[in-house]
Design a protein around this motif. Structure first.
Motif, mmCIF file in Angstrom:
data_model
loop_
_atom_site.group_PDB
_atom_site.id
_atom_site.type_symbol
_atom_site.label_atom_id
_atom_site.label_comp_id
_atom_site.label_asym_id
_atom_site.label_seq_id
_atom_site.Cartn_x
_atom_site.Cartn_y
_atom_site.Cartn_z
ATOM 1 N N SER A 1 0.830 -1.210 0.000
ATOM 2 C CA SER A 1 0.000 0.000 0.000
ATOM 3 C C SER A 1 0.862 1.256 0.000
ATOM 4 O O SER A 1 0.496 2.264 -0.607
ATOM 5 C CB SER A 1 -0.941 -0.007 1.205
ATOM 6 N N GLU B 1 1.975 1.707 -3.604
ATOM 7 C CA GLU B 1 0.892 2.152 -4.476
ATOM 8 C C GLU B 1 0.416 3.556 -4.127
ATOM 9 O O GLU B 1 -0.150 4.251 -4.976
ATOM 10 C CB GLU B 1 -0.256 1.152 -4.419
ATOM 11 N N ALA B 2 0.640 3.980 -2.871
ATOM 12 C CA ALA B 2 0.283 5.339 -2.480
ATOM 13 C C ALA B 2 1.360 6.346 -2.842
ATOM 14 O O ALA B 2 1.201 7.550 -2.593
ATOM 15 C CB ALA B 2 0.013 5.388 -0.974
ATOM 16 N N ARG C 1 -3.119 3.553 1.458
ATOM 17 C CA ARG C 1 -3.986 4.033 0.378
ATOM 18 C C ARG C 1 -5.292 4.590 0.919
ATOM 19 O O ARG C 1 -6.068 5.190 0.176
ATOM 20 C CB ARG C 1 -4.297 2.880 -0.585
ATOM 21 N N SER C 2 -5.568 4.388 2.203
ATOM 22 C CA SER C 2 -6.896 4.692 2.720
ATOM 23 C C SER C 2 -6.831 5.593 3.945
ATOM 24 O O SER C 2 -5.931 5.463 4.783
ATOM 25 C CB SER C 2 -7.622 3.394 3.095
#
Length: 468
Positions: free
Chosen positions: A104, A107-108, A327-328
């Protein structure tokens, strides 16, 4: 604490090794794979290294407790992700094996490539390819190329600052050294800082010592004469690190059976989610652990759960380290199932080893019995848990010294003939037992031990909203 026991008996070595294999990577290997915290200048036998490592895990996991079989966070598979298809090809080998925290962060866009960080020696080539550094820790993506035509293993991995002083949090000797296959191996590490990030130098060094693989588990492993000593320096952007992640000041209290746990702060960043907390000095019980703490990210019944991966004490603060999904920014909630705790007046165990009697203990679950093994017959202190009860990492652990009836203080290092041991999880039909060797030495009776950790659960489910 019991951490200097005698040589591990063969039957115990086999059983405990089997248990270690059953613990999920995110709960154990992140502790194990961090390697040695500093240079080791001696020869150490494989069984002894294993035993020291088990003691390190007992300490590293002491601040929390959960059932022996936890929920494993599986490695992230990015091949089916539309986002991953746009990721720089440099990260593809790492995404294949990365856990959710690392994947993550990649991907972030939090993991940034670095260039020119390469060293080669004796047919081995180390390259740091990307990092993500924050206030509490760092993610390292690195490759190791083995051009020797023979397998090897990593015996030491650490980050150092000025004067080769380690800057990553020490996790002790590794339980399972990392294999270096022929060709190129892609690896990642998530390490925490030993102190505040502000004390870090602007440049740090990744150090790897490469040695020969163990061909005979009982043979000595030479750590001070590696096949290669690889060191690569790289820069840290401390100004950027200071702004990284999200600090959530809480100053909230969770109370379990009247025992207060003060939730000071939660920090979410690329390297993980960090829970900083303290136990109230006014508590009547000594809290050893939190039972099954978890962060739950999400809403409307759709949650991702993160269990602790390690514990640490940094700048005098107790911290639990969890995974994270960078990512969140969905709502975040802390949950726990209770605590392991004893009344502060019940922290001693008094045993007459001559009569094989427990004179004083916190409950009726302790007994002394004879155990016959290959080395001979010895006494063990046995903790009995009724069938069907959950097992915890935090089992019976005593302090490293005890007192005889004459007031003389002795070291537990000279006492244990059998190390701490927990019955296999596969033995479901018999009671769960925790063994601790009492040896066969003669002392003035009785003996008084102080409890370091004890499997005394107080169950109470609680939750606290961290981020809305």
């Amino acid at each position: 604490m019991a951490g200097s026991e005698d040589m591990l008996l063969k039957e115990y070595f086999g059983e405990i090794a089997g248990q270690a294999d059953e613990i999920s990577e995110i709960k154990l290997n992140t502790v194990i794979r961090s390697g040695v915290s500093g240079p080791v200048r001696y020869r150490v036998r494989a069984a002894k290294r294993y035993l020291v490592g088990m003691a390190v895990i007992a300490a590293a996991l002491l601040l929390f407790a959960f059932p022996w079989l936890g929920n494993q966070i599986e490695p992230h598979n990015a091949r089916g992700s539309s986002v991953a298809s746009q990721i720089n090809a440099l990260f593809s080998p790492y995404l294949e094996k990365a856990n959710n925290t690392v994947a993550s962060a990649i991907e972030a866009g939090l993991v940034q490539p670095v260039s020119g960080v390469t060293v080669e020696q004796n047919g081995f080539e180390l390259a740091v390819e990307a990092i993500a550094a924050d206030r509490k820790g760092i993610i390292l993506l690195f490759s190791l190329q083995n051009n020797t035509g023979q397998k090897a293993q990593v015996n030491l991995l650490q980050l150092s600052g000025k004067g080769y002083s380690p800057v990553n949090y020490p996790y002790g000797l590794s339980l399972n050294t990392r294999e270096v296959a022929i060709g190129t191996t892609y690896s990642y590490e998530i390490l925490q800082w030993a102190g505040g990030f502000g004390s870090l130098p602007d440049e740090i060094t990744l150090e790897l010592n490469i040695g020969e693989p163990e061909r005979n588990p009982s043979a000595p492993v030479v750590i001070d004469k590696p096949l290669a000593k690889l060191s690569v320096p790289f820069k840290l952007d401390k100004e950027k690190m200071a702004k990284a992640g999200e600090i959530m000041s809480m100053n909230q209290i969770l109370s379990v059976d009247g025992q207060d746990i003060i939730i000071d702060e939660v920090y979410a960043a690329a390297s993980g989610t960090y829970l900083q907390y303290a136990n109230s000095q006014q508590n009547r019980k000594q809290i050893f652990s939190i039972i099954n703490p978890q962060f739950r990210m999400g809403s409307n019944g759709d949650f991702t759960s993160f269990s602790p991966v390690r514990t640490l004490v940094a700048e005098g603060k107790e911290i639990l380290v969890f995974g994270n999904d960078s990512r969140s920014r969905q709502p975040l909630q802390l949950q726990l199932d209770g605590i392991l705790a004893l009344d502060k007046d019940d922290m001693q165990v008094v045993i007459d080893t001559d009569k094989q009697q427990v004179i004083m203990a916190p409950d009726d679950n302790l007994s002394v019995l004879l155990y016959t093994a290959e080395k001979g017959t010895t006494l063990v202190l046995n903790h009995y848990t009724a069938p069907g009860k959950k097992k915890f990492y935090n089992s019976l652990i005593l302090e490293g010294e005890f007192t005889d009836s004459k007031g003389q203080i002795h070291s537990s290092a000279d006492l244990y003939d059998i190390p701490p041991h927990q019955a296999s999880k596969d033995q479901k039909s018999i009671p769960v037992r925790n063994y601790m060797g009492l040896g066969s030495n003669k002392f003035a009776q009785p003996l008084t031990f102080t409890i370091y950790s004890y499997p005394a659960p107080v169950y109470q489910k609680l939750s606290l909203d961290i981020r809305q």
